[in-house]
Design an enzyme around this catalytic site. Structure first.
Site, short mmCIF file in Angstrom:
data_model
loop_
_atom_site.label_atom_id
_atom_site.label_comp_id
_atom_site.label_asym_id
_atom_site.label_seq_id
_atom_site.Cartn_x
_atom_site.Cartn_y
_atom_site.Cartn_z
N GLY A 186 -95.45 28.41 -36.69
CA GLY A 186 -94.06 28.18 -37.11
C GLY A 186 -93.03 28.50 -36.05
O GLY A 186 -92.01 27.85 -35.94
N LYS A 239 -83.88 33.84 -45.22
CA LYS A 239 -83.49 33.39 -46.56
C LYS A 239 -82.65 34.43 -47.26
O LYS A 239 -82.95 35.62 -47.20
CB LYS A 239 -84.74 33.08 -47.39
CG LYS A 239 -85.41 31.80 -46.99
CD LYS A 239 -86.44 31.36 -48.01
CE LYS A 239 -87.19 30.15 -47.48
NZ LYS A 239 -88.33 29.78 -48.33
N ASP A 245 -93.79 23.96 -41.44
CA ASP A 245 -94.64 22.91 -42.00
C ASP A 245 -94.68 22.92 -43.51
O ASP A 245 -94.32 23.90 -44.17
CB ASP A 245 -96.08 23.08 -41.50
CG ASP A 245 -96.78 24.24 -42.19
OD1 ASP A 245 -96.20 25.35 -42.21
OD2 ASP A 245 -97.88 24.05 -42.72
N ASP A 261 -88.84 35.44 -45.15
CA ASP A 261 -88.80 35.05 -46.56
C ASP A 261 -89.05 36.31 -47.41
O ASP A 261 -88.13 37.08 -47.65
CB ASP A 261 -89.82 33.94 -46.79
CG ASP A 261 -89.82 33.41 -48.21
OD1 ASP A 261 -88.84 33.63 -48.94
OD2 ASP A 261 -90.81 32.77 -48.62
P1 5GP Z 1 -92.85 35.94 -45.56
O1 5GP Z 1 -94.09 36.67 -45.18
O2 5GP Z 1 -91.58 36.54 -45.04
O3 5GP Z 1 -92.82 35.64 -47.03
O4 5GP Z 1 -92.97 34.49 -44.99
C1 5GP Z 1 -92.99 34.21 -43.68
C2 5GP Z 1 -93.83 33.00 -43.42
O5 5GP Z 1 -93.90 32.12 -44.55
C3 5GP Z 1 -93.16 32.21 -42.34
O6 5GP Z 1 -93.68 32.56 -41.08
C4 5GP Z 1 -93.48 30.78 -42.71
O7 5GP Z 1 -94.71 30.41 -42.13
C5 5GP Z 1 -93.66 30.79 -44.20
N1 5GP Z 1 -92.44 30.32 -44.90
C6 5GP Z 1 -91.55 31.07 -45.59
N2 5GP Z 1 -90.57 30.32 -46.08
C7 5GP Z 1 -90.82 29.05 -45.69
C8 5GP Z 1 -90.14 27.79 -45.87
O8 5GP Z 1 -89.07 27.67 -46.49
N3 5GP Z 1 -90.72 26.71 -45.30
C9 5GP Z 1 -91.88 26.78 -44.60
N4 5GP Z 1 -92.36 25.65 -44.09
N5 5GP Z 1 -92.55 27.94 -44.39
C10 5GP Z 1 -92.01 29.05 -44.94
MG MG Z 2 -95.46 30.77 -40.29
#
Ligand code: 5GP
Ligand code: MG
Length: 181
Positions: free
Chosen positions: A43, A130, A158, A101
């Site tokens: 990403g 976010k 993605d 996120d």
């Molecule tokens: P977290 O661990 O903070 O929930 O999420 C981080 C990872 O989730 C990011 O590196 C990404 O790969 C994926 N992710 C979180 N939100 C999104 C989104 O809105 N779109 C996409 N494509 N990937 C997301």
């Molecule tokens: Mg990612």
């Protein structure tokens, strides 16, 4: 515009002008320091490539591959795909990921690097953050843009492996998201 996209949040020119500002801030913060970037694949790939080309500083680049997402929802666990961590002992580490996120991914990687790699310092840099409550508290030291809590693709991000190479960030039309994925 790509036919699967519903809305565009950030065009490439908007992203790149924001990177100019972030790069200037990073250069003033890291001048004279031994910088090692740890990029979270896949990403953070496009973000890091464009940002680091704007950083006129000596630096080293490492990468880590983790997975946490399935379809459009976080799976709740973070899996490291390689058995070794980058050698960043005594160096100033900048951890780069695409999006903050729930906070789990950055928090788990950050903690492992701190516990196992003995960096001189560690800061985090994300393209997107976010607006939502984090499930795990984690600080993003450098943020490109804040966005609403919606699923976005493009510029590295993605959906089921696709859309990473779109030069902009947008949301998908509902008909291209398989419910229950
Ligand atoms: P977290 O661990 O903070 O929930 O999420 C981080 C990872 O989730 C990011 O590196 C990404 O790969 C994926 N992710 C979180 N939100 C999104 C989104 O809105 N779109 C996409 N494509 N990937 C997301
Ligand atoms: Mg990612």
């Amino acid at each position: 515009m790509h036919p699967h996209l519903d809305t565009i949040l950030f065009h490439e020119t908007t992203i790149l002008s924001r990177l100019d500002v972030l790069a200037a801030q990073l250069m003033s913060d890291y001048v004279g320091k031994e910088l090692s970037v740890v990029l979270v694949l896949h990403g953070g790939l496009f973000f890091a490539a464009d940002l680091l080309r704007r950083l006129h500083l000596p630096l080293r680049i490492h990468s880590l591959e983790v997975s946490s997402y399935h379809g459009t929802a976080s799976s709740g666990s973070v899996t490291f795909k390689q058995s070794t961590l980058p050698e960043v002992q005594g160096r100033h580490v900048l951890l780069i990921d695409d999006i903050l996120d729930t906070g789990r991914t950055l928090s788990v990687i950050r903690q492992r690097l701190l516990d196992e790699c003995a960096p001189a310092s560690l800061r985090t840099c994300v393209l997107l953050k976010k607006r939502r409550a984090r499930e795990v508290e984690v600080q993003a030291d450098y943020v490109g843009f804040e966005i609403d809590d919606e699923f976005v693709v493009g510029y590295g991000l993605d959906y089921e492996g696709e859309y990473r190479n779109l030069p902009l960030i947008g949301t998908l039309k509902r008909e291209f998201i398989h419910m229950g994925a």
